[in-house]
Design a protein around this motif. Structure first.
Motif, PDB file in Angstrom:
ATOM      1  N   PRO A 110     -84.191 -17.373  38.596  1.00 57.65           N
ATOM      2  CA  PRO A 110     -83.586 -17.136  37.286  1.00 57.65           C
ATOM      3  C   PRO A 110     -82.366 -16.211  37.303  1.00 57.65           C
ATOM      4  N   ALA A 111     -81.959 -15.746  38.501  1.00 63.00           N
ATOM      5  CA  ALA A 111     -80.827 -14.824  38.566  1.00 63.00           C
ATOM      6  C   ALA A 111     -79.528 -15.469  38.104  1.00 63.00           C
ATOM      7  N   GLU A 112     -79.439 -16.795  38.225  1.00 60.92           N
ATOM      8  CA  GLU A 112     -78.308 -17.535  37.653  1.00 60.92           C
ATOM      9  C   GLU A 112     -78.868 -18.444  36.572  1.00 60.92           C
ATOM     10  N   GLU A 113     -78.266 -18.370  35.391  1.00 63.59           N
ATOM     11  CA  GLU A 113     -78.829 -19.107  34.270  1.00 63.59           C
ATOM     12  C   GLU A 113     -77.771 -19.373  33.206  1.00 63.59           C
ATOM     13  N   MET A 114     -78.084 -20.290  32.335  1.00 63.42           N
ATOM     14  CA  MET A 114     -77.195 -20.632  31.227  1.00 63.42           C
ATOM     15  C   MET A 114     -77.282 -19.562  30.136  1.00 63.42           C
ATOM     16  N   THR A 115     -76.143 -19.223  29.571  1.00 60.58           N
ATOM     17  CA  THR A 115     -76.072 -18.336  28.411  1.00 60.58           C
ATOM     18  C   THR A 115     -75.285 -19.054  27.337  1.00 60.58           C
ATOM     19  N   VAL A 116     -75.790 -19.038  26.099  1.00 61.66           N
ATOM     20  CA  VAL A 116     -75.120 -19.738  25.002  1.00 61.66           C
ATOM     21  C   VAL A 116     -74.751 -18.755  23.893  1.00 61.66           C
ATOM     22  N   ARG A 117     -73.688 -19.090  23.184  1.00 61.99           N
ATOM     23  CA  ARG A 117     -73.242 -18.260  22.064  1.00 61.99           C
ATOM     24  C   ARG A 117     -74.075 -18.594  20.830  1.00 61.99           C
ATOM     25  N   ALA A 118     -74.550 -17.576  20.129  1.00 64.26           N
ATOM     26  CA  ALA A 118     -75.399 -17.798  18.962  1.00 64.26           C
ATOM     27  C   ALA A 118     -74.720 -18.679  17.922  1.00 64.26           C
ATOM     28  N   ALA A 119     -73.432 -18.471  17.720  1.00 58.35           N
ATOM     29  CA  ALA A 119     -72.703 -19.232  16.706  1.00 58.35           C
ATOM     30  C   ALA A 119     -72.544 -20.706  17.065  1.00 58.35           C
ATOM     31  N   ALA A 120     -72.794 -21.054  18.340  1.00 60.67           N
ATOM     32  CA  ALA A 120     -72.634 -22.447  18.767  1.00 60.67           C
ATOM     33  C   ALA A 120     -73.821 -23.316  18.371  1.00 60.67           C
ATOM     34  N   ASN A 121     -74.919 -22.679  17.905  1.00 62.71           N
ATOM     35  CA  ASN A 121     -76.110 -23.413  17.458  1.00 62.71           C
ATOM     36  C   ASN A 121     -76.641 -24.368  18.528  1.00 62.71           C
ATOM     37  N   ILE A 122     -76.758 -23.872  19.743  1.00 62.14           N
ATOM     38  CA  ILE A 122     -77.290 -24.680  20.843  1.00 62.14           C
ATOM     39  C   ILE A 122     -78.766 -24.327  21.025  1.00 62.14           C
ATOM     40  N   ARG A 123     -79.626 -25.289  20.681  1.00 64.65           N
ATOM     41  CA  ARG A 123     -81.059 -25.061  20.806  1.00 64.65           C
ATOM     42  C   ARG A 123     -81.739 -26.066  21.728  1.00 64.65           C
ATOM     43  N   THR A 124     -81.116 -27.227  21.877  1.00 59.02           N
ATOM     44  CA  THR A 124     -81.646 -28.247  22.776  1.00 59.02           C
ATOM     45  C   THR A 124     -80.518 -28.732  23.686  1.00 59.02           C
ATOM     46  N   ALA A 125     -80.865 -29.491  24.704  1.00 58.63           N
ATOM     47  CA  ALA A 125     -79.851 -30.023  25.622  1.00 58.63           C
ATOM     48  C   ALA A 125     -78.854 -30.907  24.885  1.00 58.63           C
ATOM     49  N   ALA A 126     -79.317 -31.637  23.920  1.00 62.37           N
ATOM     50  CA  ALA A 126     -78.436 -32.532  23.172  1.00 62.37           C
ATOM     51  C   ALA A 126     -77.356 -31.765  22.413  1.00 62.37           C
ATOM     52  N   ASP A 127     -77.647 -30.504  22.077  1.00 67.51           N
ATOM     53  CA  ASP A 127     -76.689 -29.691  21.321  1.00 67.51           C
ATOM     54  C   ASP A 127     -75.466 -29.299  22.142  1.00 67.51           C
ATOM     55  N   PHE A 128     -75.498 -29.540  23.457  1.00 68.08           N
ATOM     56  CA  PHE A 128     -74.343 -29.224  24.300  1.00 68.08           C
ATOM     57  C   PHE A 128     -73.209 -30.231  24.127  1.00 68.08           C
ATOM     58  N   LYS A 129     -73.489 -31.374  23.523  1.00 63.13           N
ATOM     59  CA  LYS A 129     -72.447 -32.383  23.337  1.00 63.13           C
ATOM     60  C   LYS A 129     -71.288 -31.810  22.516  1.00 63.13           C
ATOM     61  N   GLY A 130     -70.087 -31.974  23.043  1.00 61.75           N
ATOM     62  CA  GLY A 130     -68.902 -31.499  22.351  1.00 61.75           C
ATOM     63  C   GLY A 130     -68.617 -30.025  22.540  1.00 61.75           C
ATOM     64  N   LYS A 131     -69.437 -29.332  23.306  1.00 63.32           N
ATOM     65  CA  LYS A 131     -69.261 -27.891  23.483  1.00 63.32           C
ATOM     66  C   LYS A 131     -68.419 -27.586  24.731  1.00 63.32           C
ATOM     67  N   LYS A 132     -67.848 -26.379  24.752  1.00 64.58           N
ATOM     68  CA  LYS A 132     -67.073 -25.904  25.899  1.00 64.58           C
ATOM     69  C   LYS A 132     -67.970 -25.059  26.783  1.00 64.58           C
ATOM     70  N   LEU A 133     -68.138 -25.499  28.029  1.00 63.87           N
ATOM     71  CA  LEU A 133     -69.057 -24.871  28.969  1.00 63.87           C
ATOM     72  C   LEU A 133     -68.293 -24.446  30.220  1.00 63.87           C
ATOM     73  N   ALA A 134     -68.399 -23.169  30.591  1.00 63.48           N
ATOM     74  CA  ALA A 134     -67.651 -22.634  31.734  1.00 63.48           C
ATOM     75  C   ALA A 134     -68.584 -22.276  32.884  1.00 63.48           C
ATOM     76  N   THR A 135     -68.091 -22.480  34.102  1.00 62.76           N
ATOM     77  CA  THR A 135     -68.815 -22.102  35.313  1.00 62.76           C
ATOM     78  C   THR A 135     -67.829 -22.085  36.475  1.00 62.76           C
TER      79      THR A 135
END
Length: 336
Positions: A110-135
């Motif tokens: 778990p030392a590397e993991e996804m972090t989401v912005r609260a305002a982006a309303n990402i609660r499920t994997a499907a919610d990532f559609k259309g979002k900007k994701l950096a890595t």
């Protein structure tokens, strides 16, 4: 003086000369690529143990991804890659880069993991559609990001996937330019301090075969010329591991100072990875004993096959090539 006595005197007089010829060679300087992370590696760096173990001053260069260390290895400007991710390592071995794996740091978990912005309303994997994701591309976090998309029926066309180093991720986050990021600490911890929320993926991805670890690699020519320095380096890391295991509070304070975070955050971050002890690395489940590659060779092979599928590299050799790249001879000497 008898003949025997004269011979004895000559033998004694010759000892310093003989010792000078057999003394282990040490490098004048070591070019070392690293990452600023909340790990015991920072203890050995901060306390000067790595330099002492190598017997030489270190030119420290911080990199943003393992892919950058691979490039430096090709150029001959990096002698040791400290905590390079298993993804970049697998890619390097597959492409015949001139280095060998001499040890490992951790099973990342778990030392590397996804972090989401609260305002982006990402609660499920499907919610990532259309979002900007950096890595950071070419990293273990990138590998997991691609695995996350694939295991959830998403493609890179469903998101805007951005290649950013940890520092750039933090800057973009502060400006509200990205919705989520997959990265390691201390960047991960700082994102969460700045309003981010963890989106758990690591355990599902590990079970799906997206296992990631951090490795210690050494340029072949350097290892051949300075084998004792490599052994000394591994001993220094073992000393840092022991400090973390026996004096966690003191270890966390040193790591915090090196990583630019609080001791409390450092302690929390240090508890996340599975730091594999030097002796345990020699077991069949990990790197294996000298001449007897462990199961990790198959992990690297599987990672390389995925990279071929993603068209990140052209081809991947058989598992034997990855086993050959695991040189635990120095590790065995370090724990002897």
């Amino acid at each position: 003086m008898t003949l025997l006595t004269r011979r004895a005197a000559l033998a004694v007089a010759a000892l310093p000369l003989f010792a000078a010829h057999t003394r282990a060679r040490t490098p004048d300087k070591v070019n070392l690529g690293f990452f600023t992370e909340a790990k015991p590696t920072m203890i050995a760096k901060g306390e000067g143990w790595f330099a002492a173990g190598l017997g030489a001053p270190i030119n420290w260069t911080e990199f943003g991804s393992g892919a950058e260390i691979n490039t430096a290895m090709i150029a001959g400007s990096c002698d040791i890659g400290l905590a390079i991710g298993s993804v970049a390592t697998a890619a390097g071995i597959a492409q015949g880069l001139p280095y060998q794996v001499v040890g490992m740091v951790d099973n990342i978990g778990p030392a590397e993991e996804m972090t989401v912005r609260a305002a982006a309303n990402i609660r499920t994997a499907a919610d990532f559609k259309g979002k900007k994701l950096a890595t950071p591309f070419g990293s273990t976090s990138h590998f997991r990001t691609l695995g996350f998309l694939k295991t959830n029926g998403l493609t890179q066309r469903d998101v805007t996937l951005l290649d950013m180093k940890p520092a750039a991720i933090l800057a973009a986050w502060s400006k509200g330019e990205i919705d989520a990021a997959y990265v390691w600490s201390p960047a991960k911890s700082k994102l969460r301090e700045a309003g981010g929320t963890g989106f758990r993926t690591w355990d599902t991805l590990d079970k799906a075969g997206y296992v990631v670890s951090d490795m210690i690699i050494v340029r072949n020519a350097f290892a051949a010329e300075y084998p004792d320095a490599v052994v000394g380096f591994l001993k220094a890391y073992g000393r840092a591991l022991t400090m973390w295991e026996t004096q966690p509070e003191a270890a966390a304070r040193i790591v915090a100072a090196q990583a630019g975070i609080s001791p409390e955050v450092a302690m929390a971050d240090l508890k996340e990875p599975d730091f594999v002890g030097l002796r345990k690395q020699l077991e069949p489940d990990w790197l294996g004993a000298p001449g007897q590659p462990g199961k990790f060779a198959a992990v690297l092979k599987g990672t390389a096959d995925f990279l071929v599928e993603q068209r990140s590299i052209r081809s991947a050799p058989g598992v034997e090539a990855f086993g050959k790249a695991l040189n635990t001879r120095y590790l065995a000497q370090a724990v002897a």
